[in-house]
Design a protein around this motif. Structure first.
Motif, PDB file in Angstrom:
ATOM      1  N   MET A   1      10.097   4.679  10.280  1.00  0.00           N
ATOM      2  CA  MET A   1       9.953   3.551   9.376  1.00  0.00           C
ATOM      3  C   MET A   1       8.523   3.030   9.404  1.00  0.00           C
ATOM      4  O   MET A   1       7.946   2.845  10.452  1.00  0.00           O
ATOM      5  N   SER A   2       7.998   2.806   8.249  1.00  0.00           N
ATOM      6  CA  SER A   2       6.650   2.272   8.142  1.00  0.00           C
ATOM      7  C   SER A   2       6.712   0.752   8.067  1.00  0.00           C
ATOM      8  O   SER A   2       7.646   0.191   7.499  1.00  0.00           O
ATOM      9  N   GLY A   3       5.717   0.094   8.613  1.00  0.00           N
ATOM     10  CA  GLY A   3       5.695  -1.358   8.614  1.00  0.00           C
ATOM     11  C   GLY A   3       5.286  -1.949   7.281  1.00  0.00           C
ATOM     12  O   GLY A   3       5.369  -3.140   7.074  1.00  0.00           O
ATOM     13  N   ARG A   4       4.847  -1.127   6.343  1.00  0.00           N
ATOM     14  CA  ARG A   4       4.338  -1.651   5.069  1.00  0.00           C
ATOM     15  C   ARG A   4       5.273  -1.337   3.895  1.00  0.00           C
ATOM     16  O   ARG A   4       4.852  -1.407   2.753  1.00  0.00           O
ATOM     17  N   GLU A   5       6.504  -0.970   4.179  1.00  0.00           N
ATOM     18  CA  GLU A   5       7.374  -0.584   3.079  1.00  0.00           C
ATOM     19  C   GLU A   5       7.807  -1.769   2.218  1.00  0.00           C
ATOM     20  O   GLU A   5       7.831  -1.683   1.006  1.00  0.00           O
ATOM     21  N   GLY A   6       8.142  -2.875   2.826  1.00  0.00           N
ATOM     22  CA  GLY A   6       8.630  -4.017   2.076  1.00  0.00           C
ATOM     23  C   GLY A   6       7.499  -4.837   1.497  1.00  0.00           C
ATOM     24  O   GLY A   6       6.347  -4.697   1.880  1.00  0.00           O
ATOM     25  N   GLY A   7       7.818  -5.672   0.566  1.00  0.00           N
ATOM     26  CA  GLY A   7       6.817  -6.587   0.033  1.00  0.00           C
ATOM     27  C   GLY A   7       6.020  -6.000  -1.111  1.00  0.00           C
ATOM     28  O   GLY A   7       6.346  -4.963  -1.679  1.00  0.00           O
ATOM     29  N   LYS A   8       4.980  -6.707  -1.451  1.00  0.00           N
ATOM     30  CA  LYS A   8       4.157  -6.361  -2.602  1.00  0.00           C
ATOM     31  C   LYS A   8       3.171  -5.256  -2.231  1.00  0.00           C
ATOM     32  O   LYS A   8       2.554  -5.287  -1.172  1.00  0.00           O
ATOM     33  N   LYS A   9       3.012  -4.273  -3.077  1.00  0.00           N
ATOM     34  CA  LYS A   9       2.062  -3.194  -2.837  1.00  0.00           C
ATOM     35  C   LYS A   9       0.663  -3.658  -3.214  1.00  0.00           C
ATOM     36  O   LYS A   9       0.480  -4.366  -4.196  1.00  0.00           O
ATOM     37  N   LYS A  10      -0.319  -3.254  -2.418  1.00  0.00           N
ATOM     38  CA  LYS A  10      -1.703  -3.605  -2.726  1.00  0.00           C
ATOM     39  C   LYS A  10      -2.223  -2.700  -3.837  1.00  0.00           C
ATOM     40  O   LYS A  10      -1.973  -1.496  -3.824  1.00  0.00           O
ATOM     41  N   PRO A  11      -2.950  -3.263  -4.779  1.00  0.00           N
ATOM     42  CA  PRO A  11      -3.536  -2.413  -5.822  1.00  0.00           C
ATOM     43  C   PRO A  11      -4.678  -1.584  -5.245  1.00  0.00           C
ATOM     44  O   PRO A  11      -5.303  -1.963  -4.263  1.00  0.00           O
ATOM     45  N   LEU A  12      -4.931  -0.446  -5.841  1.00  0.00           N
ATOM     46  CA  LEU A  12      -6.038   0.388  -5.401  1.00  0.00           C
ATOM     47  C   LEU A  12      -7.350  -0.297  -5.722  1.00  0.00           C
ATOM     48  O   LEU A  12      -7.463  -1.009  -6.714  1.00  0.00           O
ATOM     49  N   LYS A  13      -8.342  -0.073  -4.868  1.00  0.00           N
ATOM     50  CA  LYS A  13      -9.645  -0.685  -5.099  1.00  0.00           C
ATOM     51  C   LYS A  13     -10.309  -0.020  -6.296  1.00  0.00           C
ATOM     52  O   LYS A  13     -10.284   1.198  -6.440  1.00  0.00           O
ATOM     53  N   GLN A  14     -10.889  -0.834  -7.131  1.00  0.00           N
ATOM     54  CA  GLN A  14     -11.619  -0.330  -8.285  1.00  0.00           C
ATOM     55  C   GLN A  14     -13.064  -0.075  -7.879  1.00  0.00           C
ATOM     56  O   GLN A  14     -13.658  -0.861  -7.147  1.00  0.00           O
ATOM     57  N   LYS A  15     -13.621   1.012  -8.347  1.00  0.00           N
ATOM     58  CA  LYS A  15     -15.031   1.277  -8.069  1.00  0.00           C
ATOM     59  C   LYS A  15     -15.895   0.345  -8.884  1.00  0.00           C
ATOM     60  O   LYS A  15     -15.625   0.101 -10.062  1.00  0.00           O
ATOM     61  N   LYS A  16     -16.927  -0.196  -8.232  1.00  0.00           N
ATOM     62  CA  LYS A  16     -17.839  -1.082  -8.941  1.00  0.00           C
ATOM     63  C   LYS A  16     -18.797  -0.245  -9.776  1.00  0.00           C
ATOM     64  O   LYS A  16     -19.280   0.790  -9.320  1.00  0.00           O
TER      65      LYS A  16
END
Length: 63
Positions: A1-16
């Motif tokens: 089990m991964s500790g980051r499964e629940g909750g809101k997913k982080k968006p991928l970083k956009q390249k500047k």
């Protein structure tokens, strides 16, 4: 089990997008590089000399 499964997913970083550097920015970055080089050289010199004089009050083990 991964500790980051629940909750809101982080968006991928956009390249500047690459911004255009003007002459002032280039000169500033060059100056920073030179200062960093000087600091590195000073660190090398300080490391080669050994410890500084550790004179002063020496504590004994007795109380």
């Amino acid at each position: 089990m991964s500790g980051r499964e629940g909750g809101k997913k982080k968006p991928l970083k956009q390249k500047k997008p690459n911004k255009q550097l003007d002459e002032d920015d280039l000169a500033f970055k060059q100056k920073q590089r030179e200062e960093q080089k000087k600091l590195d050289e000073m660190k090398q010199k300080a490391a080669s000399k050994g410890p500084l004089g550790s004179g002063g009050i020496k504590k004994s083990g007795k109380k």
